[in-house]
Design an enzyme around this catalytic site. Structure first.
Site, PDB file in Angstrom:
ATOM      1  N   GLU A  13      16.761  34.584 -17.138  1.00  0.00           N
ATOM      2  CA  GLU A  13      18.102  34.199 -16.660  1.00  0.00           C
ATOM      3  C   GLU A  13      18.075  33.516 -15.291  1.00  0.00           C
ATOM      4  OE1 GLU A  13      21.317  36.307 -17.789  1.00  0.00           O
ATOM      5  OE2 GLU A  13      20.347  37.287 -19.468  1.00  0.00           O
TER       6      GLU A  13
HETATM    7  C1  LIG Z   1      10.838  38.475 -21.901  1.00  0.00           C
HETATM    8  C2  LIG Z   1      11.663  37.245 -21.900  1.00  0.00           C
HETATM    9  C3  LIG Z   1      12.899  37.220 -22.531  1.00  0.00           C
HETATM   10  C4  LIG Z   1      13.629  36.038 -22.588  1.00  0.00           C
HETATM   11  N1  LIG Z   1      14.777  35.993 -23.333  1.00  0.00           N
HETATM   12  C5  LIG Z   1      15.364  34.792 -23.549  1.00  0.00           C
HETATM   13  C6  LIG Z   1      16.442  34.669 -24.478  1.00  0.00           C
HETATM   14  O1  LIG Z   1      16.879  35.634 -25.088  1.00  0.00           O
HETATM   15  N2  LIG Z   1      16.970  33.437 -24.692  1.00  0.00           N
HETATM   16  C7  LIG Z   1      16.506  32.334 -24.039  1.00  0.00           C
HETATM   17  O2  LIG Z   1      16.997  31.249 -24.288  1.00  0.00           O
HETATM   18  N3  LIG Z   1      15.507  32.420 -23.130  1.00  0.00           N
HETATM   19  C8  LIG Z   1      14.921  33.611 -22.886  1.00  0.00           C
HETATM   20  N4  LIG Z   1      13.877  33.713 -21.999  1.00  0.00           N
HETATM   21  C9  LIG Z   1      13.454  32.535 -21.270  1.00  0.00           C
HETATM   22  C10 LIG Z   1      13.655  32.605 -19.779  1.00  0.00           C
HETATM   23  O3  LIG Z   1      14.973  32.378 -19.440  1.00  0.00           O
HETATM   24  C11 LIG Z   1      12.680  31.596 -19.175  1.00  0.00           C
HETATM   25  O4  LIG Z   1      11.415  32.203 -19.249  1.00  0.00           O
HETATM   26  C12 LIG Z   1      12.983  31.216 -17.781  1.00  0.00           C
HETATM   27  O5  LIG Z   1      14.112  30.407 -17.768  1.00  0.00           O
HETATM   28  C13 LIG Z   1      11.831  30.482 -17.100  1.00  0.00           C
HETATM   29  O6  LIG Z   1      11.257  29.515 -17.906  1.00  0.00           O
HETATM   30  P1  LIG Z   1       9.660  29.449 -18.074  1.00  0.00           P
HETATM   31  O7  LIG Z   1       9.192  30.811 -18.420  1.00  0.00           O
HETATM   32  O8  LIG Z   1       9.358  28.364 -19.018  1.00  0.00           O
HETATM   33  O9  LIG Z   1       9.126  29.130 -16.629  1.00  0.00           O
HETATM   34  P2  LIG Z   1       9.078  27.702 -15.907  1.00  0.00           P
HETATM   35  O10 LIG Z   1      10.361  27.002 -16.074  1.00  0.00           O
HETATM   36  O11 LIG Z   1       7.845  27.004 -16.307  1.00  0.00           O
HETATM   37  O12 LIG Z   1       8.987  28.156 -14.387  1.00  0.00           O
HETATM   38  C14 LIG Z   1       7.774  28.644 -13.814  1.00  0.00           C
HETATM   39  C15 LIG Z   1       8.009  28.904 -12.332  1.00  0.00           C
HETATM   40  O13 LIG Z   1       8.425  27.704 -11.689  1.00  0.00           O
HETATM   41  C16 LIG Z   1       9.579  27.941 -10.925  1.00  0.00           C
HETATM   42  N5  LIG Z   1      10.397  26.731 -10.893  1.00  0.00           N
HETATM   43  C17 LIG Z   1      10.737  25.914 -11.902  1.00  0.00           C
HETATM   44  N6  LIG Z   1      11.489  24.909 -11.454  1.00  0.00           N
HETATM   45  C18 LIG Z   1      11.639  25.078 -10.124  1.00  0.00           C
HETATM   46  C19 LIG Z   1      12.308  24.388  -9.085  1.00  0.00           C
HETATM   47  N7  LIG Z   1      13.011  23.296  -9.300  1.00  0.00           N
HETATM   48  N8  LIG Z   1      12.227  24.871  -7.837  1.00  0.00           N
HETATM   49  C20 LIG Z   1      11.537  25.987  -7.566  1.00  0.00           C
HETATM   50  N9  LIG Z   1      10.887  26.678  -8.511  1.00  0.00           N
HETATM   51  C21 LIG Z   1      10.931  26.234  -9.764  1.00  0.00           C
HETATM   52  C22 LIG Z   1      10.284  29.086 -11.613  1.00  0.00           C
HETATM   53  O14 LIG Z   1      11.098  29.790 -10.686  1.00  0.00           O
HETATM   54  C23 LIG Z   1       9.097  29.919 -12.072  1.00  0.00           C
HETATM   55  O15 LIG Z   1       8.712  30.749 -11.020  1.00  0.00           O
HETATM   56  C24 LIG Z   1      13.158  34.891 -21.913  1.00  0.00           C
HETATM   57  C25 LIG Z   1      11.945  34.940 -21.238  1.00  0.00           C
HETATM   58  C26 LIG Z   1      11.191  36.078 -21.226  1.00  0.00           C
HETATM   59  C27 LIG Z   1       9.877  36.070 -20.538  1.00  0.00           C
END
Ligand SMILES: Cc1cc2nc3c(=O)[nH]c(=O)nc-3n(C[C@H](O)[C@H](O)[C@H](O)COP(=O)(O)OP(=O)(O)OC[C@H]3O[C@@H](n4cnc5c(N)ncnc54)[C@H](O)[C@@H]3O)c2cc1C
Length: 804
Positions: free
Chosen positions: A495
């Site tokens: 989130e």
């Molecule tokens: C257990 C779990 C449950 C989930 N449940 C759902 C669900 O029910 N439905 C759904 O749709 N999604 C769900 N998600 C997805 C979740 O919302 C995403 O994992 C999250 O948005 C981050 O995306 P990512 O993991 O691809 O990380 P990335 O987007 O690759 O980010 C990696 C890191 O980079 C940082 N970052 C990225 N962009 C920037 C920026 N511009 N400035 C500074 N830092 C940045 C982030 O803060 C993070 O630390 C879930 C994820 C997990 C792990």
């Protein structure tokens, strides 16, 4: 020289009282006139008059002012305005502002906070917490769930559905429970103190799940069909936004829907998607799906690229692949990928029907803040309270060097931090939920809560792990903290991942949304409205000047004369919030004016501003919470720790902002205005740390209040039950232990095996039979509470650990 001082003081008073420009002009003219009268006409007085007339005549005549000044700024700012995508605009328009805007104003109106009614549970909500929630918690065995089953037991799933845990936010007319956000939060918090898996399972349908979207945007037919089924668990929902290519930047999803006819000539959408990390996905019966909709053949309108759209897809629809699972840090909530290949859906599966095509992002932004404001904070507070209660007790039970470890200064520090931070977290949770129940939808505050509460919970659990030592490390049914520690990154990541939330969202959105002028100025720029822009710009300059004058005055007097609410103990904190708010507003404006659009990319600076705003918000919540509870005296150490720590942190971040500011000479001046006497605040001192830590080591009403709302049991077969029993037994035996220690000091008793020692003390008449029994019971309970699990090699290799 004296005249210069008079001029500066006059200017300061005029700015402080936000004097209209005409009056400022008149007063300055009078001052100049008296100067000329005293010193006569000279080169200096003529230059002063010249400068004055040149500046103030145009300023007072808007037509001239616009041409000479505002037009120029207008052009400059228009060029510097960063491009804003549709999704960014929709994110900025979601929800509203509340106390965050007051803090941004530099002069918070305390009535806004004071007048917020206290969040209360109805009898029905309380009965649900005391009944079904208590029963559910008793049914949960986290080790069994996470290790043996990798799922909730069937009877738990059944109970969750039967008791409508998934329908907390659904109105009663649709068969839901229709609970307030306060109740929703209390329920998630209590379940989270027993099992993260169960808490997440209950959380998702009440936040991410499509019920909220349906309630706000669904057609009557969709509501009547889905809401009753979601409420009683006939449908298990999941919401699919994230995919392999689109994580934090979810709006970049490559998933598509093409408007077309199927072979039966039904108008609909052909979907292709690939999503991952979807909670409840593997068991979902209905999937809320976000995709980008295209209409290349113009079947539903003129637009080809319609935009993000949200539909409800029954998971048994042909072409949908769902069911595979991820393993999120060994937690057992259902989570997995799903994808669809040429899945055809009719248009009326779009939430809100064909009318809502392309509105998906707006809908998501408007509705999905619940997870950030209610669910994840509740989960975090549950973990924080749990750690305080159990690890606090452990620090009293566990002895090393012949003393409870909690009595060592080194351990007092993390204990005080755990207690103080938990107090902050709970205050923020309660006050924000009350605001939600009062109709507020504060988007920036939701980001503050998401980031701060999950981040601080991480710190609390880390502290807990340090105190638990090996007993936190060796996994098994006796280890109550290891799994919580293990699963922390989930709430940090979901989130809106925390780094992004802190460095982009809190101040990034706050600067636009909460600032009294920026958003309106941007609108005027976009509408090419120079007249409106000129009006706003001059109000903005007045605002900046006022904050400069107020910041200096509050800094110089340490806000001693500032009118604030509160009592003898709290008034000083209210004043410091007011002081820091003025400084924050001034620095924020300076950054906005000097960095303009480039501020968007200055994430480190934005992160520091976020820290200031967050600490001011959290500290305000602490004061409100303390007041709402009737200012209990025994909570003073928690209140003082929480306020002093928050104010100190806000100060440190605001001072760190200074180092990242452009135009150094001006930045120096601003810093001297805000901090004329250096650094006024210190972190909590030793005595306060000792007092706050001691609250976790004794069985007192304040400890019960601090940890109120979590699941507590006294079953000796349960990991936390054993701690609870041992804690009480050890405290009951403490006076006898003191007697024994004294006898040992006086060499009347030997040291060594506690049971032998008890027998010796009894024989020598140092303690009575009853006292010996008290001590023996405590010792047995202590041993049971500190013991850890071990396994045979076969058990470890075969992965067949059994729950007790
Ligand atoms: C257990 C779990 C449950 C989930 N449940 C759902 C669900 O029910 N439905 C759904 O749709 N999604 C769900 N998600 C997805 C979740 O919302 C995403 O994992 C999250 O948005 C981050 O995306 P990512 O993991 O691809 O990380 P990335 O987007 O690759 O980010 C990696 C890191 O980079 C940082 N970052 C990225 N962009 C920037 C920026 N511009 N400035 C500074 N830092 C940045 C982030 O803060 C993070 O630390 C879930 C994820 C997990 C792990």
């Amino acid at each position: 020289m004296l005249w210069l001082v008079v001029l500066l003081i006059t200017l300061w008073v005029l700015f402080y009282y936000k004097t209209p420009i005409l009056l400022v002009t008149a007063i300055l003219a009078l001052l100049l006139g008296s100067y000329t009268k005293v010193f006569g006409l000279s080169l200096c007085s003529i230059s002063l008059w010249g400068g004055f007339l040149l500046l103030f005549i145009p300023l007072n005549i808007p037509v001239i002012r616009r041409q000479l000044f505002s037009r120029w700024v207008f052009k400059l700012m228009k060029g510097a305005l960063p491009p804003m995508s549709q999704t960014e605009r929709e994110a900025l328009e979601a929800g509203n502002t509340w106390w965050d805007a007051e803090l941004f104003s530099g002069n918070p109106d305390w009535k806004v906070l004071q007048n917020l009614p206290v969040g209360r549970l109805t009898d029905e909500e309380q009965a649900f917490i005391d009944g079904p929630v208590e029963t559910l918690c008793a049914m949960l065995n986290d080790w069994d769930i996470t290790h043996n089953r990798k799922d909730l037991p069937q009877e738990v799933w059944d109970y969750i559905k039967q008791q409508k845990f998934c329908g907390m936010i659904i109105p009663k007319v649709y068969g839901g429970l229709e609970f307030s956000e306060t109740a929703h939060s209390e329920i998630v918090m209590k379940i989270a103190s027993r099992s993260t898996t169960a808490a997440v399972t209950v959380m998702v349908p009440n936040s991410l799940g499509p019920a909220k979207l349906l309630l706000n945007y669904g057609t009557e037919q969709q509501k009547n069909h889905y809401l009753p089924r979601l409420a009683n668990g006939d449908e298990i929902p999941a919401f699919a936004l994230t995919g392999p290519q689109a994580g934090s930047d979810a709006s970049a999803m490559p998933d598509t829907g093409i408007v077309c006819y199927n072979q039966d000539k039904v108008l609909g959408i052909r979907l292709n998607w690939e999503k991952r990390y979807i909670t409840l996905g593997p068991v979902a019966t209905v999937l809320g799906l976000a995709f980008k909709l295209y209409d290349p053949d113009h079947l539903i309108g003129d637009k080809e690229n319609i935009g993000i759209t949200v539909a409800l897809i029954p998971t048994d629809t042909p072409g949908v692949s769902i069911g595979r699972r991820h393993n999120p840090l060994d937690s057992a909530f259902q989570n997995g990928p799903n994808w669809g290949k040429d899945v055809f859906i009719p248009l009326d599966w779009i939430i809100g029907g064909a009318e809502q095509v392309g509105n998906g992002w707006k809908m998501l932004m408007q509705c999905l803040t619940t997870g950030r404001t209610v669910s994840l904070p509740a989960l975090s507070v549950g973990a924080a309270k749990f750690t305080c209660r159990n690890t606090g007790a452990y620090a009293r039970i566990r002895k090393q060097f012949n003393l409870p470890i909690g009595e060592f200064e080194g351990i007092e520090e993390p204990l005080a931090r755990m207690a103080g931070e938990t107090y902050i977290l709970d205050a923020a949770r309660k006050v924000t939920n009350a605001a939600l129940d009062n109709g507020e939808k504060p988007a920036v505050i939701s980001a503050i809560l998401k980031y701060e509460l999950t981040e601080r919970m991480r710190r609390i659990v880390n502290d807990g792990m340090d105190i638990q030592g090996g007993s936190g490390i060796c996994m098994g049914p006796r280890n109550y903290l290891g799994r919580i520690y293990q699963v922390i990154p989930v709430s940090i990541t979901v989130e809106g991942a925390n780094i992004l939330t802190r460095t982009m969202m809190i101040f990034g959105q706050g600067a636009i949304r909460c600032h009294p002028y920026i958003q309106k100025e941007m609108a005027a720029l976009q509408q090419n409205d120079l007249r409106q822009f000129d009006d706003l710009l001059f109000q903005h300059i007045g605002f900046f000047m006022h904050n400069m004058a107020a910041g200096f005055w509050l800094g110089l007097t340490n806000a001693r004369f500032h009118k604030v609410p509160g009592n003898r103990n709290t008034r000083r904190y209210y004043r410091q919030i007011a002081r820091l708010s003025a400084g924050f507003a001034l620095f924020a404006d300076f950054a906005l004016l000097t960095l303009g659009g480039t501020l968007k990319r200055k994430e480190r600076l934005s992160g520091l501003f976020a820290d200031v705003l967050s600490n001011l918000y959290l500290c305000s919540c602490v004061l409100k919470h303390y007041q709402d509870q009737g200012c209990p005296k025994d909570e003073a150490p928690l209140l003082n720790w929480a306020c002093q720590q928050s104010i100190y942190r806000a100060q440190q971040s605001l001072r760190a902002v200074f180092w990242k500011m452009p135009l150094r000479p001006l930045a120096w001046i601003l810093r001297s205005l805000v901090f004329p006497t250096g650094k006024p605040y210190a972190p909590p001192g030793d005595l306060l740390i000792h007092k706050a830590a001691s609250l976790l080591l004794a069985d007192t009403p304040v400890r019960d209040r601090l940890t109120h709302g979590i699941y507590i049991n006294s079953k000796t077969g349960d990991a936390t039950g054993r701690i609870e029993v041992a804690f009480k037994a050890v405290l009951a035996a403490a006076p006898v232990e003191a007697k024994i220690r004294l006898a040992q000091k006086q060499k009347q008793l030997s040291k060594g095996d506690p049971f032998k020692m008890l027998a010796e003390a009894l024989a020598k008449g140092i303690i009575t039979q009853e006292e010996a029994e008290l001590c023996a019971t405590a010792e047995q309970a202590r041993l049971a509470a500190i013991s850890v699990d071990d396994f045979s090699a076969e058990e470890l290799m075969g992965n067949v650990f059994k729950a007790e």
